[in-house]
Design a protein around this motif. Structure first.
Motif, short mmCIF file in Angstrom:
data_model
loop_
_atom_site.label_atom_id
_atom_site.label_comp_id
_atom_site.label_asym_id
_atom_site.label_seq_id
_atom_site.Cartn_x
_atom_site.Cartn_y
_atom_site.Cartn_z
N ALA A 1 30.65 -38.06 11.48
CA ALA A 1 29.46 -37.31 11.87
C ALA A 1 28.51 -37.16 10.68
N ALA A 2 29.05 -36.84 9.52
CA ALA A 2 28.23 -36.69 8.32
C ALA A 2 27.55 -38.02 7.96
N ASP A 3 28.29 -39.10 8.04
CA ASP A 3 27.70 -40.42 7.76
C ASP A 3 26.59 -40.74 8.76
N MET A 4 26.81 -40.42 10.02
CA MET A 4 25.82 -40.68 11.06
C MET A 4 24.54 -39.90 10.80
N LEU A 5 24.68 -38.63 10.43
CA LEU A 5 23.50 -37.81 10.14
C LEU A 5 22.75 -38.33 8.93
N GLN A 6 23.49 -38.81 7.95
CA GLN A 6 22.85 -39.38 6.78
C GLN A 6 22.06 -40.65 7.16
N ARG A 7 22.64 -41.48 8.01
CA ARG A 7 21.93 -42.68 8.47
C ARG A 7 20.69 -42.33 9.27
N ARG A 8 20.70 -41.16 9.89
CA ARG A 8 19.53 -40.71 10.66
C ARG A 8 18.46 -40.08 9.76
N GLY A 9 18.69 -40.10 8.46
CA GLY A 9 17.65 -39.69 7.53
C GLY A 9 17.81 -38.32 6.91
N PHE A 10 18.88 -37.61 7.24
CA PHE A 10 19.07 -36.30 6.63
C PHE A 10 19.57 -36.48 5.20
N LEU A 11 19.02 -35.67 4.30
CA LEU A 11 19.23 -35.88 2.87
C LEU A 11 20.35 -35.04 2.27
N GLN A 12 20.67 -33.90 2.88
CA GLN A 12 21.68 -32.99 2.32
C GLN A 12 22.79 -32.74 3.34
N ILE A 13 23.76 -33.60 3.35
CA ILE A 13 24.88 -33.48 4.27
C ILE A 13 26.12 -33.09 3.48
#
Length: 102
Positions: free
Chosen positions: A67-79
C-alpha cells in the motif's frame, strides 16, 4: 506516536472495513487494501506532500508495504509505515477508537 500527538499526518488503516469499524487509531482513514488496489481516487482530496502513515494489524504486514509503495507511485511524497502494526499500538496503550465510542 509523536506524529499522532502533533496531528502532523494522516493515519491510513488498510485492514478490512469490518476490522476498522471494531477499532482503529482515532482519526484514521479507512482504506482497505483491496480498495486501494481497485480505486486510484481514494486519496484525491489529500495534498501530495501530506504525511501518510499506513498500518495493518500485524507487524511487518506485507500489504502495508505494498500500500505504501502504491501511494508513493501515485505521487505522494511522505509515506511512512507503522512497522509494529496496530497490535503493538494497542499493547503500548496508545489511544484507540472502539465501536460505539467517539
Amino acid at each position: 506516536y509523536h506524529i499522532f500527538q502533533e496531528k502532523r499526518g494522516i493515519f491510513v488503516d488498510i485492514r478490512s472495513q469490518e476490522d476498522y469499524l471494531i477499532d482503529h487509531i482515532p482519526g484514521a482513514y479507512s482504506a482497505p487494501f483491496t480498495e486501494l488496489l481497485r480505486r486510484s481516487d481514494l486519496f484525491k482530496s489529500f495534498r501530495q506532500d501530506t504525511a501518510i502513515i499506513c498500518y495493518g494489524f500485524e507487524p511487518e504486514d506485507r500489504n502495508v508495504r505494498e500500500a505504501a509503495d502504491m501511494l508513493q507511485r501515485r505521487g505522494f511524497l511522505q509515506i511512512w509505515i507503522l512497522h509494529d502494526g496496530f497490535s503493538e499500538w494497542i499493547e503500548m496503550g496508545y489511544p484507540v477508537q472502539q465501536k460505539g465510542s467517539r
